[in-house]
Design a protein around this motif. Structure first.
Motif, PDB file in Angstrom:
ATOM      1  N   GLU A 126      -6.353  10.129   3.471  1.00 14.58           N
ATOM      2  CA  GLU A 126      -6.060   9.660   4.650  1.00 14.58           C
ATOM      3  C   GLU A 126      -7.175   9.015   5.614  1.00 14.58           C
ATOM      4  OE1 GLU A 126      -3.173   8.935   6.218  1.00 14.58           O
ATOM      5  OE2 GLU A 126      -2.250   9.224   3.958  1.00 14.58           O
ATOM      6  N   TYR A 127      -8.259   9.850   5.594  1.00 12.65           N
ATOM      7  CA  TYR A 127      -9.396   9.606   6.483  1.00 12.65           C
ATOM      8  C   TYR A 127     -10.055   8.046   6.252  1.00 12.65           C
ATOM      9  CZ  TYR A 127     -12.820  11.147   3.231  1.00 12.65           C
ATOM     10  OH  TYR A 127     -13.467  11.345   2.214  1.00 12.65           O
ATOM     11  N   MET A 128      -9.828   7.718   4.884  1.00 13.92           N
ATOM     12  CA  MET A 128     -10.523   6.306   4.446  1.00 13.92           C
ATOM     13  C   MET A 128      -9.592   5.239   4.490  1.00 13.92           C
ATOM     14  SD  MET A 128     -12.895   7.473   1.392  1.00 13.92           S
ATOM     15  CE  MET A 128     -13.613   6.001   1.022  1.00 13.92           C
ATOM     16  N   ASN A 129      -8.038   5.687   4.848  1.00 12.70           N
ATOM     17  CA  ASN A 129      -7.115   4.414   4.702  1.00 12.70           C
ATOM     18  C   ASN A 129      -6.772   4.174   6.232  1.00 12.70           C
ATOM     19  OD1 ASN A 129      -5.684   2.431   3.546  1.00 12.70           O
ATOM     20  ND2 ASN A 129      -4.287   3.840   2.793  1.00 12.70           N
ATOM     21  N   ILE A 130      -7.591   4.163   7.362  1.00 12.96           N
ATOM     22  CA  ILE A 130      -7.102   4.007   8.650  1.00 12.96           C
ATOM     23  C   ILE A 130      -7.257   2.596   8.794  1.00 12.96           C
ATOM     24  CG2 ILE A 130      -7.744   4.343  11.045  1.00 12.96           C
ATOM     25  CD1 ILE A 130      -9.119   6.928  10.141  1.00 12.96           C
ATOM     26  N   GLN A 131      -6.106   2.079   9.233  1.00 13.50           N
ATOM     27  CA  GLN A 131      -5.738   0.614   9.405  1.00 13.50           C
ATOM     28  C   GLN A 131      -5.380   0.437  10.881  1.00 13.50           C
ATOM     29  OE1 GLN A 131      -3.435  -1.180   6.667  1.00 13.50           O
ATOM     30  NE2 GLN A 131      -3.478  -3.388   7.784  1.00 13.50           N
ATOM     31  N   THR A 132      -6.206  -0.152  11.816  1.00 16.07           N
ATOM     32  CA  THR A 132      -5.912  -0.470  13.155  1.00 16.07           C
ATOM     33  C   THR A 132      -5.022  -1.548  13.693  1.00 16.07           C
ATOM     34  OG1 THR A 132      -7.824  -1.596  13.761  1.00 16.07           O
ATOM     35  CG2 THR A 132      -8.068   0.825  13.927  1.00 16.07           C
ATOM     36  N   LYS A 133      -4.985  -2.635  12.640  1.00 14.19           N
ATOM     37  CA  LYS A 133      -4.105  -3.677  12.840  1.00 14.19           C
ATOM     38  C   LYS A 133      -3.915  -4.221  11.548  1.00 14.19           C
ATOM     39  CE  LYS A 133      -7.515  -7.255  14.041  1.00 14.19           C
ATOM     40  NZ  LYS A 133      -7.867  -8.216  14.730  1.00 14.19           N
ATOM     41  N   GLU A 134      -2.727  -4.916  11.591  1.00 12.35           N
ATOM     42  CA  GLU A 134      -2.412  -5.551  10.129  1.00 12.35           C
ATOM     43  C   GLU A 134      -3.248  -6.660   9.635  1.00 12.35           C
ATOM     44  OE1 GLU A 134       1.696  -6.847  10.639  1.00 12.35           O
ATOM     45  OE2 GLU A 134       2.410  -4.899  10.609  1.00 12.35           O
ATOM     46  N   PHE A 135      -3.653  -6.816   8.241  1.00 12.28           N
ATOM     47  CA  PHE A 135      -4.269  -8.062   8.016  1.00 12.28           C
ATOM     48  C   PHE A 135      -3.611  -9.386   8.118  1.00 12.28           C
ATOM     49  CE2 PHE A 135      -5.879  -4.490   5.172  1.00 12.28           C
ATOM     50  CZ  PHE A 135      -7.247  -4.431   5.752  1.00 12.28           C
ATOM     51  N   PRO A 136      -4.197 -10.475   8.111  1.00 12.79           N
ATOM     52  CA  PRO A 136      -3.566 -11.805   8.531  1.00 12.79           C
ATOM     53  C   PRO A 136      -3.056 -12.436   7.587  1.00 12.79           C
ATOM     54  CG  PRO A 136      -6.091 -12.061   8.626  1.00 12.79           C
ATOM     55  CD  PRO A 136      -5.735 -10.488   8.244  1.00 12.79           C
ATOM     56  N   TRP A 137      -2.716 -11.771   6.386  1.00 14.62           N
ATOM     57  CA  TRP A 137      -2.117 -12.431   5.230  1.00 14.62           C
ATOM     58  C   TRP A 137      -0.657 -12.091   4.736  1.00 14.62           C
ATOM     59  CZ3 TRP A 137      -7.433 -11.051   4.821  1.00 14.62           C
ATOM     60  CH2 TRP A 137      -7.566  -9.811   4.334  1.00 14.62           C
ATOM     61  N   GLU A 138      -0.143 -12.538   3.678  1.00 18.60           N
ATOM     62  CA  GLU A 138       1.336 -12.304   3.387  1.00 18.60           C
ATOM     63  C   GLU A 138       1.392 -10.867   3.355  1.00 18.60           C
ATOM     64  OE1 GLU A 138       2.897 -13.606  -0.620  1.00 18.60           O
ATOM     65  OE2 GLU A 138       0.807 -14.067  -0.863  1.00 18.60           O
ATOM     66  N   CYS A 139       0.723 -10.086   2.660  1.00 21.00           N
ATOM     67  CA  CYS A 139       1.010  -8.553   2.514  1.00 21.00           C
ATOM     68  C   CYS A 139      -0.212  -7.965   3.548  1.00 21.00           C
ATOM     69  CB  CYS A 139       0.691  -8.167   1.066  1.00 21.00           C
ATOM     70  SG  CYS A 139       1.685  -8.673  -0.022  1.00 21.00           S
ATOM     71  N   GLU A 140       0.553  -7.439   4.825  1.00 21.99           N
ATOM     72  CA  GLU A 140      -0.162  -7.087   5.725  1.00 21.99           C
ATOM     73  C   GLU A 140      -1.028  -5.806   5.694  1.00 21.99           C
ATOM     74  OE1 GLU A 140       3.207  -7.616   6.345  1.00 21.99           O
ATOM     75  OE2 GLU A 140       3.190  -9.804   7.056  1.00 21.99           O
ATOM     76  N   THR A 141      -0.311  -5.047   4.756  1.00 20.22           N
ATOM     77  CA  THR A 141      -0.887  -3.688   4.515  1.00 20.22           C
ATOM     78  C   THR A 141      -2.065  -3.699   3.466  1.00 20.22           C
ATOM     79  OG1 THR A 141       0.891  -3.037   3.142  1.00 20.22           O
ATOM     80  CG2 THR A 141       1.094  -2.470   5.574  1.00 20.22           C
ATOM     81  N   CYS A 142      -2.137  -4.724   2.781  1.00 15.83           N
ATOM     82  CA  CYS A 142      -3.062  -4.620   1.531  1.00 15.83           C
ATOM     83  C   CYS A 142      -4.237  -5.192   1.921  1.00 15.83           C
ATOM     84  CB  CYS A 142      -2.658  -5.544   0.395  1.00 15.83           C
ATOM     85  SG  CYS A 142      -1.000  -4.895  -0.273  1.00 15.83           S
ATOM     86  N   ALA A 143      -5.609  -4.405   1.514  1.00 17.38           N
ATOM     87  CA  ALA A 143      -6.654  -4.846   1.630  1.00 17.38           C
ATOM     88  C   ALA A 143      -7.016  -6.200   0.768  1.00 17.38           C
ATOM     89  CB  ALA A 143      -7.842  -3.875   1.237  1.00 17.38           C
ATOM     90  N   LEU A 144      -7.960  -7.105   1.162  1.00 19.56           N
ATOM     91  CA  LEU A 144      -8.075  -8.322   0.376  1.00 19.56           C
ATOM     92  C   LEU A 144      -8.359  -8.198  -1.061  1.00 19.56           C
ATOM     93  CD1 LEU A 144      -8.155 -11.212   0.727  1.00 19.56           C
ATOM     94  CD2 LEU A 144     -10.849 -11.242   1.011  1.00 19.56           C
ATOM     95  N   PHE A 145      -9.078  -7.347  -1.752  1.00 17.50           N
ATOM     96  CA  PHE A 145      -9.393  -7.176  -2.975  1.00 17.50           C
ATOM     97  C   PHE A 145      -8.599  -5.912  -3.591  1.00 17.50           C
ATOM     98  CE2 PHE A 145     -12.949  -9.473  -1.344  1.00 17.50           C
ATOM     99  CZ  PHE A 145     -12.843 -10.733  -2.132  1.00 17.50           C
ATOM    100  N   ASP A 146      -7.654  -5.471  -3.049  1.00 24.08           N
ATOM    101  CA  ASP A 146      -6.900  -4.317  -3.694  1.00 24.08           C
ATOM    102  C   ASP A 146      -5.639  -5.041  -4.589  1.00 24.08           C
ATOM    103  OD1 ASP A 146      -5.478  -2.000  -4.211  1.00 24.08           O
ATOM    104  OD2 ASP A 146      -5.164  -1.442  -2.157  1.00 24.08           O
TER     105      ASP A 146
END
Length: 151
Positions: free
Chosen positions: A117-137
């Motif tokens: 949990e402490y490494m998966n903190i996201q303060t805002k959504e990403f600007p691509w179609e899957c807002e919760t996914c990191a770019l290279f995940d």
């Protein structure tokens, strides 16, 4: 106070040198330095002694320069000598440090699976179609696209 102490030190040093020279029968020559103070006297005597001090210092500096002067060719030869020494020392050190890192230091990658949990903190959504996914995940992207195709 500092001038008095250095004068006292110079006087003590001169006295010791004189005693040692008197015992051995050697002649004494006083070393001139920038701390030598002219003797009190008339202004002309003090000026003459100051000039004599300066001439002695210049003469000593010329002796040092003559003893340590090297030609340009000698300087270049010395420079190349130290370049070669540096290369001979630096190359093995670099090779050995690379080998040490390759064989003895563990190269840690990011662990597979979900992040804590402490490494998966996201303060805002990403600007691509899957807002919760990191770019290279890629796994997250795959799941997101399957969910969108299922809807």
């Amino acid at each position: 106070m500092k001038a008095i102490n250095s004068t006292m030190f110079a006087a003590r040093s001169l006295a010791r040198t004189t005693l040692t020279a008197a015992r051995t029968g050697a002649t004494v020559t006083q070393r001139r330095s920038n701390q030598t103070i002219p003797k009190l006297g008339s202004p002309a005597e003090m000026e003459a002694e100051a000039i004599a001090h300066l001439r002695a210092r210049v003469r000593r500096q010329k002796e040092i320069m003559d003893a340590t002067h090297k030609s340009e060719a000698e300087e270049v030869e010395e420079m190349w000598k130290w370049i070669k020494i540096s290369a001979v020392v630096a190359a093995p050190v670099c090779v050995l440090s690379i080998l040490k890192d390759m064989f003895f230091v563990e190269h840690v990658h990011r662990p597979h699976g979900p992040l804590p949990e402490y490494m998966n903190i996201q303060t805002k959504e990403f600007p691509w179609e899957c807002e919760t996914c990191a770019l290279f995940d890629l796994e997250c992207w795959k799941k997101c696209r399957e969910e969108r195709a299922g809807n």
